[in-house]
Design an enzyme around this catalytic site. Structure first.
Site, PDB file in Angstrom:
ATOM      1  CB  CYS A 426      -0.961  -0.019   1.186  1.00 15.28           C
ATOM      2  SG  CYS A 426      -0.170   0.089   2.791  1.00 15.28           S
ATOM      3  CG  HIS A 567      -5.225   4.562  -0.367  1.00 11.01           C
ATOM      4  ND1 HIS A 567      -4.448   3.999  -1.360  1.00 11.01           N
ATOM      5  CD2 HIS A 567      -4.648   4.219   0.804  1.00 11.01           C
ATOM      6  CE1 HIS A 567      -3.454   3.341  -0.802  1.00 11.01           C
ATOM      7  NE2 HIS A 567      -3.548   3.455   0.499  1.00 11.01           N
ATOM      8  CG  HIS A 582      -3.261   5.972   4.731  1.00  8.95           C
ATOM      9  ND1 HIS A 582      -4.452   5.307   4.844  1.00  8.95           N
ATOM     10  CD2 HIS A 582      -2.405   5.116   4.125  1.00  8.95           C
ATOM     11  CE1 HIS A 582      -4.320   4.088   4.338  1.00  8.95           C
ATOM     12  NE2 HIS A 582      -3.093   3.950   3.888  1.00  8.95           N
TER      13      HIS A 582
END
Length: 643
Positions: A426, A567, A582
């Protein structure tokens, strides 16, 4: 969609060689038209035609390489084997034997058009599939010679036999059906011309546009638009009518598609503009000068199929409008600048000056619409691919060799290659599934540069690294795949590992007074339902329970990271502070749905500049928490205050 994006990137490999070939053919055609056939024109035509005429074969080989899990000559050979098998079995000469006839003229004309790009794509996919599936297969000792990569071509040939048998029955039916359909729409006047223009572009990926072209350009249904125009006043052409099925292509090929190319260039990521400009500029020139559009169309056809549908609609509208207006033009090769100049004085040419006027209009339409759609829907056109999906046709080594040592030490700390089942990442962490969490060495991972390790289940492990985690993940992919990793640090620097707390040097107590990046209630970091954030593993900060839908820059600085799924955003402030914003917890799993980045990596921003937009309701409905941590990555003693 991932499949089509990968297919689109694979097509870029053969497409890259086509623009120059198209230009050579165009120059040859021009010389022949002006001075007759001669040594120079023949040489240039043969040189360019060697690639243009074999474009489908190039696709078969290029796609088999690009779609393979690892670039390997074996996959290229498999693509070639599939192409030779299918096209040989379906060639008119072979089909005469199947049907028991002696004259090849008795064979369905569909088999004369079987060597097209669609068949090339099928063959490439067959070769890549056979390579991915059978390159490591082990056969019994008696057949061991054919084990592994040697089995790939054999399997490819077998699968291709089956595909050829299916196409033997299906291809003529589809091709003939399109011819009949074309004959019907030819009775609809300008509306029929528009439908033809739309289908002409839409059918290019399938290679079936030839069926419709034969109806309108040649003498299948008595129209013979192309030959009648070239014959001028000495043929059967009618002034004001002949050319209506060709005129509308000129504004699109000469102006519209170059406008689309410009839109794709200006929307490309900053770091990829140079790469994108190479293919887009040459392809746009080939489209304008010669009228060869395939290099440009295939550059985005599979990367952004909806964008190609818009292009097909625009082409249909252009052909419809041109058929309505008192303007007629034709071509002998294609609707490019060369044919426009050569046909300008043709007795059947009607008001050719209207074509550039329409072209300027279509250039603007293509640029505005393509730019809007690319940015609005975050389409993966050339230069906008995800960081882990860019096609590197020139090298099989790791793209970021300066992270090789970190990658190898991480693999070892995670229990070795055999213990890693699945690897992803991520914005700041590696996300892994491992066979045995007991083999994960937290201390070794920290020595290698990890800020922390979280074991969140029987098989799940997260390794916290920082904003450059993508580079480590890419290098780990190469280590796991057994590919060589070049250890070459960037010029003027030394390769290093990064930890979120140490990246900025000695930590000092600092109060950061920032613009609140998103409207909402400010909460302590401990309120975040994720231990990596809540325990400060990533660094100090605060959390925001968002009531707004737009993240803005908290201060002046530079955007250092825009995660592909949108994101998370990384910003380096002018004082060197590295911030991570985040949006939501585990929202990487939403794959970009509900997120719209508004900036690109490397952009300078000022306080309050919108960075990304998100849909909190969509996040909640998907089962995720939209709470937004704001983290200082390179100073463990920092404190955030919003003003």
């Amino acid at each position: 969609m991932k499949f089509f994006q990968r297919l689109g990137r694979s097509i870029m490999l053969p497409v890259a060689v086509l623009p120059v070939a198209a230009i050579l053919v165009g120059i040859s055609y021009w010389i022949t038209s002006v001075a007759g056939s001669n040594l120079v024109s023949t040489f240039l035509a043969a040189a360019g035609g060697a690639l243009i005429d074999n474009m489908a074969l190039l696709f078969a080989i290029g796609i088999s390489i690009g779609m393979a899990n690892k670039s390997d000559g074996t996959s290229a050979l498999a693509g070639l084997v599939s192409w030779l098998t299918i096209t040989t079995l379906l060639s008119p000469t072979t089909v005469t034997g199947f049907l028991g006839v002696e004259d090849v003229a008795e064979v369905d004309p569909a088999f004369g058009k079987v060597q097209n790009v669609f068949i090339g794509i099928i063959c490439g996919l067959i070769g890549a599939w056979a390579y991915n599936r059978f390159k490591d297969v082990k056969l019994p000792d008696a057949l061991s010679f054919f084990s592994g990569k040697r089995s790939v071509a054999i399997v490819t040939a077998g699968v291709s036999l089956v595909v050829a048998a299916v196409l033997f029955f299906v291809w003529p039916v589809v091709y003939t059906g399109l011819v009949i359909f074309g004959e019907w729409i030819s009775t609809l006047g300008p509306v029929g011309a528009g439908i033809y223009g739309f289908l002409n572009r839409l059918l290019i990926p399938l290679g079936l546009h030839h069926a419709l072209n034969s109806v309108f350009w040649f003498d299948v249904a008595g129209i013979n638009d192309l030959n009648n125009f070239l014959a001028g006043s000495g043929g059967d052409g009618v002034f004001g009518t002949t050319g209506q099925y060709m005129t509308g292509f000129f504004p699109i090929m000469m102006f519209g598609l170059p406008g689309a190319a410009l839109a794709m260039y200006v929307t490309a990521k900053t770091k990829r503009k140079k790469m994108a400009s190479g293919i887009l500029l040459s392809a746009a020139f080939a489209s304008f000068f010669v009228g060869v559009t395939e290099p440009l169309e295939f550059a985005f056809m599979f990367l952004a199929p909806w964008l190609y549908l818009v292009h097909a609609v625009f082409t249909g509208i252009s052909v419809f409008i041109a058929a309505l207006l008192p303007t007629r033009m034709g071509f002998g090769f294609s609707a490019g600048f060369i044919d426009l100049v050569l046909g300008w004085m043709n007795p059947l040419a009607q008001n050719p000056w209207m074509i550039p006027v329409m072209g300027i209009f279509w250039f603007a339409v293509y640029f505005i619409v393509f730019r809007f759609l690319i940015l609005k829907f975050r389409l993966k056109t050339p230069g906008r691919e995800d960081d882990d999906e860019s096609l590197d046709a020139s090298s099989g080594t790791a793209p970021r060799g300066d992270y090789a040592d970190t990658a190898e030490r991480f693999v070892a700390g995670l229990g070795g290659k055999e213990n890693i089942v699945q690897l992803d990442n991520c914005a700041t962490r590696l996300r892994l599934e491992v066979a045995d969490t007991a083999r994960v060495d937290d201390a070794a991972l920290k020595r290698a540069g990890a800020a922390g390790t979280v074991i969140s289940g029987a098989k799940s492990v997260q390794v916290v690294y920082g904003l450059n985690v993508q580079f480590v993940k890419d290098a780990m992919d190469d280590v796991l795949a057994g590919r060589s990793v070049t250890r070459s640090a960037p010029a003027g620097s030394e390769a290093r590992t990064e930890t979120p707390h140490a990246a900025g040097g000695t930590a000092t107590a600092t109060v950061l007074r920032l613009t609140q990046p998103v409207a909402g209630a400010v909460l302590p970091l401990s309120a975040v339902p994720d231990p990596v954030f809540a325990q400060g593993t990533m660094g100090p900060g605060v959390a925001i329970e968002p009531s707004g839908d737009t993240v803005v820059a908290p201060a002046e600085g530079t955007v250092t990271t825009v995660f592909p799924t949108g994101h998370a955003i990384g910003v380096t402030l002018d004082d060197g502070t590295e911030l991570l914003i985040h949006v939501g917890i585990d929202t990487v799993d939403m794959k970009g749905s509900g997120f719209q980045p508004l900036v690109q990596q490397g952009e300078r921003v000022h306080a309050g500049r919108p960075l990304l937009r998100f849909d909190a309701a969509a996040i909640r409905s998907a089962g995720y928490n939209p709470i937004t941590p704001v983290i200082v990555l390179n100073n463990a003693q920092a404190t955030i205050e919003f003003v």
